[in-house]
Motif scaffolding. Structure first.
Motif, PDB file in Angstrom:
ATOM      1  N   TRP A  32     -24.670 -59.187   6.887  1.00  0.00           N
ATOM      2  CA  TRP A  32     -25.755 -58.490   7.566  1.00  0.00           C
ATOM      3  C   TRP A  32     -26.560 -57.576   6.644  1.00  0.00           C
ATOM      4  O   TRP A  32     -27.737 -57.285   6.934  1.00  0.00           O
ATOM      5  CB  TRP A  32     -25.256 -57.726   8.792  1.00  0.00           C
ATOM      6  N   VAL A  33     -25.980 -57.095   5.541  1.00  0.00           N
ATOM      7  CA  VAL A  33     -26.750 -56.231   4.634  1.00  0.00           C
ATOM      8  C   VAL A  33     -27.932 -56.985   4.019  1.00  0.00           C
ATOM      9  O   VAL A  33     -29.071 -56.489   4.054  1.00  0.00           O
ATOM     10  CB  VAL A  33     -25.834 -55.625   3.547  1.00  0.00           C
ATOM     11  N   PRO A  34     -27.730 -58.200   3.448  1.00  0.00           N
ATOM     12  CA  PRO A  34     -28.898 -58.946   2.952  1.00  0.00           C
ATOM     13  C   PRO A  34     -29.902 -59.250   4.058  1.00  0.00           C
ATOM     14  O   PRO A  34     -31.123 -59.223   3.830  1.00  0.00           O
ATOM     15  CB  PRO A  34     -28.282 -60.231   2.389  1.00  0.00           C
ATOM     16  N   ARG A  35     -29.386 -59.537   5.263  1.00  0.00           N
ATOM     17  CA  ARG A  35     -30.287 -59.821   6.381  1.00  0.00           C
ATOM     18  C   ARG A  35     -31.104 -58.575   6.746  1.00  0.00           C
ATOM     19  O   ARG A  35     -32.307 -58.670   7.043  1.00  0.00           O
ATOM     20  CB  ARG A  35     -29.458 -60.306   7.572  1.00  0.00           C
ATOM     21  N   TRP A  36     -30.466 -57.412   6.704  1.00  0.00           N
ATOM     22  CA  TRP A  36     -31.182 -56.176   7.005  1.00  0.00           C
ATOM     23  C   TRP A  36     -32.250 -55.890   5.947  1.00  0.00           C
ATOM     24  O   TRP A  36     -33.360 -55.455   6.270  1.00  0.00           O
ATOM     25  CB  TRP A  36     -30.195 -55.006   7.084  1.00  0.00           C
ATOM     26  N   LEU A  37     -31.932 -56.144   4.684  1.00  0.00           N
ATOM     27  CA  LEU A  37     -32.916 -55.930   3.617  1.00  0.00           C
ATOM     28  C   LEU A  37     -34.118 -56.849   3.795  1.00  0.00           C
ATOM     29  O   LEU A  37     -35.262 -56.453   3.521  1.00  0.00           O
ATOM     30  CB  LEU A  37     -32.262 -56.143   2.253  1.00  0.00           C
ATOM     31  N   ASP A  38     -33.886 -58.070   4.253  1.00  0.00           N
ATOM     32  CA  ASP A  38     -34.999 -58.984   4.534  1.00  0.00           C
ATOM     33  C   ASP A  38     -35.872 -58.434   5.659  1.00  0.00           C
ATOM     34  O   ASP A  38     -37.111 -58.497   5.604  1.00  0.00           O
ATOM     35  CB  ASP A  38     -34.471 -60.364   4.912  1.00  0.00           C
ATOM     36  N   ARG A  97     -35.508 -54.114  -6.409  1.00  0.00           N
ATOM     37  CA  ARG A  97     -34.156 -53.520  -6.396  1.00  0.00           C
ATOM     38  C   ARG A  97     -33.291 -54.099  -5.279  1.00  0.00           C
ATOM     39  O   ARG A  97     -32.229 -53.561  -4.981  1.00  0.00           O
ATOM     40  CB  ARG A  97     -34.259 -52.003  -6.215  1.00  0.00           C
ATOM     41  N   ARG A  98     -33.731 -55.173  -4.678  1.00  0.00           N
ATOM     42  CA  ARG A  98     -33.026 -55.708  -3.511  1.00  0.00           C
ATOM     43  C   ARG A  98     -31.569 -56.013  -3.812  1.00  0.00           C
ATOM     44  O   ARG A  98     -30.666 -55.592  -3.081  1.00  0.00           O
ATOM     45  CB  ARG A  98     -33.744 -56.967  -3.022  1.00  0.00           C
ATOM     46  N   ASP A  99     -31.293 -56.758  -4.862  1.00  0.00           N
ATOM     47  CA  ASP A  99     -29.912 -57.122  -5.196  1.00  0.00           C
ATOM     48  C   ASP A  99     -29.090 -55.899  -5.577  1.00  0.00           C
ATOM     49  O   ASP A  99     -27.899 -55.799  -5.230  1.00  0.00           O
ATOM     50  CB  ASP A  99     -29.894 -58.133  -6.340  1.00  0.00           C
ATOM     51  N   LEU A 100     -29.722 -54.957  -6.268  1.00  0.00           N
ATOM     52  CA  LEU A 100     -29.018 -53.739  -6.665  1.00  0.00           C
ATOM     53  C   LEU A 100     -28.633 -52.919  -5.436  1.00  0.00           C
ATOM     54  O   LEU A 100     -27.510 -52.398  -5.347  1.00  0.00           O
ATOM     55  CB  LEU A 100     -29.911 -52.912  -7.599  1.00  0.00           C
ATOM     56  N   ILE A 101     -29.568 -52.820  -4.486  1.00  0.00           N
ATOM     57  CA  ILE A 101     -29.269 -52.081  -3.254  1.00  0.00           C
ATOM     58  C   ILE A 101     -28.116 -52.743  -2.508  1.00  0.00           C
ATOM     59  O   ILE A 101     -27.185 -52.070  -2.039  1.00  0.00           O
ATOM     60  CB  ILE A 101     -30.519 -52.004  -2.359  1.00  0.00           C
ATOM     61  N   ALA A 102     -28.165 -54.059  -2.384  1.00  0.00           N
ATOM     62  CA  ALA A 102     -27.115 -54.771  -1.649  1.00  0.00           C
ATOM     63  C   ALA A 102     -25.758 -54.554  -2.303  1.00  0.00           C
ATOM     64  O   ALA A 102     -24.761 -54.259  -1.619  1.00  0.00           O
ATOM     65  CB  ALA A 102     -27.447 -56.260  -1.585  1.00  0.00           C
ATOM     66  N   THR A 103     -25.696 -54.678  -3.625  1.00  0.00           N
ATOM     67  CA  THR A 103     -24.422 -54.527  -4.338  1.00  0.00           C
ATOM     68  C   THR A 103     -23.863 -53.118  -4.196  1.00  0.00           C
ATOM     69  O   THR A 103     -22.690 -52.919  -3.869  1.00  0.00           O
ATOM     70  CB  THR A 103     -24.602 -54.878  -5.824  1.00  0.00           C
ATOM     71  N   HIS A 104     -24.727 -52.124  -4.426  1.00  0.00           N
ATOM     72  CA  HIS A 104     -24.263 -50.735  -4.368  1.00  0.00           C
ATOM     73  C   HIS A 104     -23.940 -50.302  -2.942  1.00  0.00           C
ATOM     74  O   HIS A 104     -23.010 -49.513  -2.721  1.00  0.00           O
ATOM     75  CB  HIS A 104     -25.321 -49.812  -4.978  1.00  0.00           C
ATOM     76  N   PHE A 105     -24.714 -50.796  -1.975  1.00  0.00           N
ATOM     77  CA  PHE A 105     -24.442 -50.439  -0.590  1.00  0.00           C
ATOM     78  C   PHE A 105     -23.093 -50.997  -0.138  1.00  0.00           C
ATOM     79  O   PHE A 105     -22.301 -50.313   0.515  1.00  0.00           O
ATOM     80  CB  PHE A 105     -25.572 -50.958   0.297  1.00  0.00           C
ATOM     81  N   LEU A 106     -22.804 -52.238  -0.495  1.00  0.00           N
ATOM     82  CA  LEU A 106     -21.514 -52.828  -0.141  1.00  0.00           C
ATOM     83  C   LEU A 106     -20.364 -52.048  -0.765  1.00  0.00           C
ATOM     84  O   LEU A 106     -19.339 -51.797  -0.116  1.00  0.00           O
ATOM     85  CB  LEU A 106     -21.471 -54.294  -0.592  1.00  0.00           C
ATOM     86  N   ALA A 107     -20.529 -51.644  -2.026  1.00  0.00           N
ATOM     87  CA  ALA A 107     -19.477 -50.881  -2.697  1.00  0.00           C
ATOM     88  C   ALA A 107     -19.319 -49.500  -2.069  1.00  0.00           C
ATOM     89  O   ALA A 107     -18.196 -49.035  -1.826  1.00  0.00           O
ATOM     90  CB  ALA A 107     -19.795 -50.758  -4.188  1.00  0.00           C
ATOM     91  N   ALA A 108     -20.451 -48.826  -1.795  1.00  0.00           N
ATOM     92  CA  ALA A 108     -20.392 -47.493  -1.190  1.00  0.00           C
ATOM     93  C   ALA A 108     -19.799 -47.548   0.205  1.00  0.00           C
ATOM     94  O   ALA A 108     -19.044 -46.658   0.615  1.00  0.00           O
ATOM     95  CB  ALA A 108     -21.793 -46.884  -1.142  1.00  0.00           C
ATOM     96  N   LEU A 109     -20.124 -48.613   0.948  1.00  0.00           N
ATOM     97  CA  LEU A 109     -19.612 -48.746   2.306  1.00  0.00           C
ATOM     98  C   LEU A 109     -18.104 -48.993   2.298  1.00  0.00           C
ATOM     99  O   LEU A 109     -17.360 -48.402   3.093  1.00  0.00           O
ATOM    100  CB  LEU A 109     -20.332 -49.878   3.034  1.00  0.00           C
ATOM    101  N   ALA A 110     -17.641 -49.853   1.398  1.00  0.00           N
ATOM    102  CA  ALA A 110     -16.204 -50.103   1.298  1.00  0.00           C
ATOM    103  C   ALA A 110     -15.458 -48.824   0.940  1.00  0.00           C
ATOM    104  O   ALA A 110     -14.393 -48.524   1.489  1.00  0.00           O
ATOM    105  CB  ALA A 110     -15.936 -51.190   0.253  1.00  0.00           C
ATOM    106  N   ASP A 111     -16.040 -48.048   0.029  1.00  0.00           N
ATOM    107  CA  ASP A 111     -15.419 -46.787  -0.372  1.00  0.00           C
ATOM    108  C   ASP A 111     -15.429 -45.782   0.773  1.00  0.00           C
ATOM    109  O   ASP A 111     -14.442 -45.094   1.028  1.00  0.00           O
ATOM    110  CB  ASP A 111     -16.166 -46.227  -1.585  1.00  0.00           C
TER     111      ASP A 111
END
Length: 695
Positions: A22-28, A60-74
C-alpha cells in the motif's frame, strides 16, 4: 507459543507485508493528487508550487518508500506493548515545551495534528475493531489503545520522520501532507479491515471496552485528565470561542514575537508588545481558558473553584499590562495562583481541619484584588508573602520540629544504607567469603554491613583514639576470625585458636549490633547457629565440610533501607510488610482520577520516581488520607509524607510501589494545577490549529 500470541505475531507480520503493497500505491495516489491540484490551480504561483512538489516527489519516490517502510517497521517494534514508546503527537506538547520550540517545530506539530485528525476520522471504526481483537491476543479483557502497535499515530509519526529526513523544504513537505492525508487514511482503513478479518478467521474475539460510571453525590470525583476528552462541549464549540488562539499564536505570544505598532514605544522586557491589541486579546484568552480549566478541575473542592473565579478580573487586568505573566513562574500573580491551588489540594472536604481558615484567607485575597486602583500589580507580592507566611505559621512548632527531625534522620538512614551496600560488596570480594556457610554470609552483608557503615559514619567523632580503638576498624578486623571459625573443615584442625577467638568474637558481635540497636530477637537465631558451628568444629576433626544450616530469613540480602527502631519512631516509618494487612480502596468512594489512567502514566513515570510536591490519597487507619510528598531522598530510596492534619509518615521506595500496586495509594496530582491547566490551553490551541486552514 500461545495460540493468541501466535495470532498477534501473525497479524504484525501480515501488516508489514501489506505495507510493502500500500505504500507504493499511496505514493502513486499522492503524485496524482499533486497533478490534479497543479491543473486546477488558478494562479501561476500556486501552479508552480505544485509542479515543484510533484517533481520533488517523483525524484524521491523510491527513497521515500524505502525509508518509510524501514521507519514504520522500527516504529511498530518500538510501540509493542511493554516498550516505553510515545508516538509524536500534538497532545504531547506541553505549555512549557511550546515556549522552547522554534517556529519550524511549531509548524511541524500543526502539520502533524492536521494529518492525524484526518486519518483518525477516516479509520475511526476500523481501528477500534482491530485494537479490540489485538488486545484479546495479548490476554487483555479490556481494550487498551496503546496495546495496538499499528495505531494511526504510530504510522503517521513514522511518515513524518521519513519526510523530515529528506532534503526538501518545509513548503514541499507541507503540500505532500495536505494532498496525501485523505488517501493515507483510506489506505490505512483498508489495512485495518483486512487485518481484523484475518484475526476473525483465526477465531480471535474482540475485547470489551471499560465503561466508567460517574459516582452520584460526589462532586469532586471522577477527574478526567486534561487533554483526554473525546469531544468539546457546546460552550467550547461555540462560534468565536477559543477560535483565536492557535498554536502558532500561542507560541509567538510566549516568545514575545508578536509585533506592535511602530508609533508605540517598546516597553520593558516583561511587557513586550503590551500595547498591541492582538497581544492583549491573546493573553486575555489564555487567562480565560486557564481559569476555565481550573474551574473544571474536580480535584479541587467546589467552593475553592468558585473562589478562584473571583480572581479573573484581576488576572485579566494583569494580562493587559504583562501579557506573559502566566508563563513566568516567578511572577507574583502566577506564584499566588500557584500557591492557592497547591494548598487547596490538601482538602477533600469542607469540614477538614484548617479549611475554614484557608477559605477565609482566600476570600480576603480576592476582596483585596477586587478593590479599584492603579496599584493592582503591586498588591500581589504582599498578598503572596502574607499567604505563605500564614501557611507556615499554621503548623504547630512541634510539627515543624518533628518534620525537621524526620528529614535529618532519613538523610542519615540513606547515607548509612548506601555505605552499607559498599561495605557488603567489600565483604563479598574477600577470598574466604564464599567458603563460609550461607547464614554467615547473609549476616555479614545484612546487619553487620549496617554496623560497619554506622561506625564509619561516626569515625569523625572518634578522633584521638588509637587505630585498634576505632569501632569501624575493630568491626572489620573480626572478619577473618568469624569466617575461619565457621568453616568446620579448617576450624576443627586448630581448636586452640578456636577457643581463643570465640569469646572476643561474640563480645564484638554483640557490641556492634547493640551500637545500631538491632533487635535482639532477630539475631538470636544467628547466635544459636553460630555457637552450633563453633561447637561442631571443636568436637570433631573431620575434614569434610558441615552441611549448611537452614537459611536465616532475617538476613536475606535486601537492598531496601533498614532503620533502627528509634529512627523508625522519629520518621513515623511505615513498614511495607504491613501493607498486605491493610484494606484497599475497595468499596470506598472513588478517587479523583481513574486508576486505569494512573497505571498508564506510571509506564512513563514509575511510582518510585514520584517527586516532592506530589499529592496522594493514602489508605491509612481505615480511611483515605490526603498527603503530600514533602521530601524525597536524593537517591529516591525514602519518602516523607505530610498530611493536612499535621501527621507525617515515611516509607521506602518498595513500600510506595507496593501500596500503589495494591490500590492503597493513589496519585492525585504529580504537578501543579495551574501547570496542567496551561497544558490544556496548549492542547486547545493545537486543536484550533488543526481546524484552521485545514487540509
Amino acid at each position: 507459543m500461545d495460540a493468541d500470541l501466535q495470532a498477534f505475531d501473525a497479524c504484525l507480520k501480515e501488516a508489514l507485508v501489506q505495507t510493502r503493497e500500500w505504500v507504493p500505491r499511496w505514493l502513486d495516489r499522492l503524485n496524482a493528487g499533486l497533478k490534479d491540484k497543479e491543473l486546477s490551480a488558478r494562479h501561476l504561483n500556486d501552479k508552480q508550487a505544485f509542479v515543484e512538489a510533484r517533481t520533488a516527489l517523483e525524484s524521491r519516490r523510491d527513497l521515500i518508500a524505502t525509508h518509510f517502510l524501514a521507519a514504520l517497521a522500527d516504529a511498530v517494534g518500538n510501540a509493542m506493548p511493554g516498550n516505553d514508546f510515545q508516538a509524536q503527537s500534538g497532545k504531547a506538547v506541553s505549555f512549557d515545551e511550546l515556549e522552547l520550540m522554534g517556529d519550524d517545530q511549531v509548524q511541524e506539530t500543526v502539520e502533524l495534528a492536521r494529518v492525524q485528525q484526518i486519518v483518525n476520522m477516516t479509520v475511526d471504526h476500523e481501528i477500534v475493531e482491530l485494537t479490540a481483537r489485538l488486545c484479546t491476543t495479548l490476554g487483555m479483557q479490556v481494550v487498551t489503545v496503546e496495546a495496538n502497535p499499528l495505531r494511526a499515530d504510530v504510522i503517521v509519526s513514522a511518515l513524518m520522520k521519513t519526510l523530515k529526513g529528506l532534503n526538501v523544504g518545509p513548503a514541499i513537505r507541507s503540500r505532500w501532507l495536505q494532498t496525501g492525508a485523505i488517501s493515507l487514511g483510506n489506505e490505512l482503513q483498508g489495512l485495518y479491515t483486512r487485518l481484523s478479518n484475518q484475526l476473525d478467521r483465526m477465531g480471535v474475539e474482540p475485547a470489551g471496552y471499560a465503561v466508567v460510571q460517574m459516582p452520584e453525590g460526589r462532586p469532586n470525583s471522577g477527574f478526567a485528565p486534561l487533554g483526554e476528552r473525546s469531544s468539546p462541549t457546546q460552550d467550547e464549540a461555540a462560534p468565536g470561542n477559543d477560535a483565536l488562539l492557535t498554536l502558532d499564536h500561542l507560541h509567538q505570544l510566549l516568545v514575545g514575537n508578536l509585533g506592535q505598532p511602530d508609533d508605540e514605544p517598546r516597553r520593558e522586557a516583561g511587557t513586550t508588545g503590551a500595547g498591541n491589541a492582538m497581544v492583549r486579546t491573546l493573553a486575555s484568552e489564555v487567562v480565560s481558558l486557564m481559569l476555565k480549566q481550573i474551574s473544571a478541575d474536580e480535584r479541587l473542592l467546589p467552593p475553592v473553584r468558585e473562589m478562584l473565579q473571583g480572581m479573573k478580573p484581576a488576572l485579566l487586568q494583569v494580562a493587559r499590562t504583562d501579557p506573559r505573566f502566566f508563563a513566568d513562574r516567578q511572577n507574583p500573580a502566577r506564584r499566588l495562583l500557584d500557591a492557592i491551588t497547591e494548598h487547596s489540594l490538601a482538602y477533600t472536604n469542607e469540614q477538614d481541619r484548617g479549611y475554614a481558615a484557608f477559605s477565609r484567607q482566600v476570600r480576603g485575597i480576592i476582596d483585596t484584588l477586587q478593590k479599584p486602583g492603579s496599584d493592582l500589580a503591586d498588591r500581589f507580592p504582599g498578598l503572596l508573602q502574607h499567604f505563605n507566611r500564614s501557611q507556615t505559621e499554621a503548623m504547630a512548632p512541634e510539627q515543624v520540629q518533628a518534620r525537621g527531625l524526620a528529614v535529618k534522620t532519613l538523610v542519615r538512614v540513606e547515607q548509612r544504607n548506601l555505605l552499607a551496600e559498599r561495605v557488603a560488596a567489600e565483604f563479598r570480594s574477600r577470598n574466604d567469603f564464599d567458603r563460609s556457610p550461607g547464614v554467615v554470609r547473609r549476616f555479614l552483608t545484612g546487619p553487620w554491613a549496617q554496623v560497619v557503615a554506622q561506625a564509619r559514619l561516626e569515625v569523625s567523632n572518634a578522633t584521638g583514639l588509637g587505630t585498634s580503638e576505632v569501632p569501624s576498624m575493630r568491626y572489620s578486623d573480626i572478619l577473618p576470625d568469624l569466617l575461619w571459625s565457621t568453616q568446620l573443615a579448617v576450624a576443627s584442625l586448630n581448636r586452640p585458636r578456636l577457643v581463643k577467638v570465640i569469646p572476643s568474637l561474640l563480645r564484638t558481635l554483640r557490641e556492634g549490633l547493640d551500637s545500631i540497636d538491632y533487635p535482639r530477637e532477630q539475631t538470636e537465631a544467628f547466635f544459636q547457629t553460630l555457637m552450633g558451628l563453633h561447637e561442631a568444629a571443636y568436637k570433631t576433626q573431620r575434614a569434610e565440610p558441615l552441611q549448611d544450616v537452614q537459611p536465616s530469613q532475617q538476613f536475606e540480602d535486601d537492598t531496601e533501607p533498614w532503620m533502627q527502631p528509634a529512627e523508625a519512631r522519629d520518621t513515623c516509618f511505615m513498614d511495607d510488610s504491613l501493607s498486605d494487612t491493610q484494606p484497599s480502596f475497595v468499596d470506598t468512594q472513588p478517587m479523583q482520577r481513574e486508576w486505569v489512567e494512573l497505571k498508564a502514566e506510571m509506564v512513563a513515570q514509575p511510582p518510585s520516581q514520584l517527586s516532592a510536591g506530589t499529592w496522594v490519597d493514602l489508605w491509612q487507619d481505615g480511611q483515605a488520607v490526603r498527603c503530600q510528598i514533602t521530601w524525597a531522598s536524593p537517591h529516591g530510596t525514602l519518602f516523607l509524607f505530610s498530611g493536612a492534619n499535621g501527621r507525617s509518615l515515611s516509607m521506602t521506595r518498595r513500600g510506595l510501589d507496593r501500596l500503589i500496586e495494591q490500590d492503597k495509594l493513589r496519585v492525585v496530582a504529580d504537578h501543579g494545577v495551574v501547570n496542567q491547566a496551561l497544558d490544556e490551553v496548549a492542547r486547545q490551541a493545537w486543536l484550533n490549529s488543526a481546524k484552521t486552514d485545514g487540509i
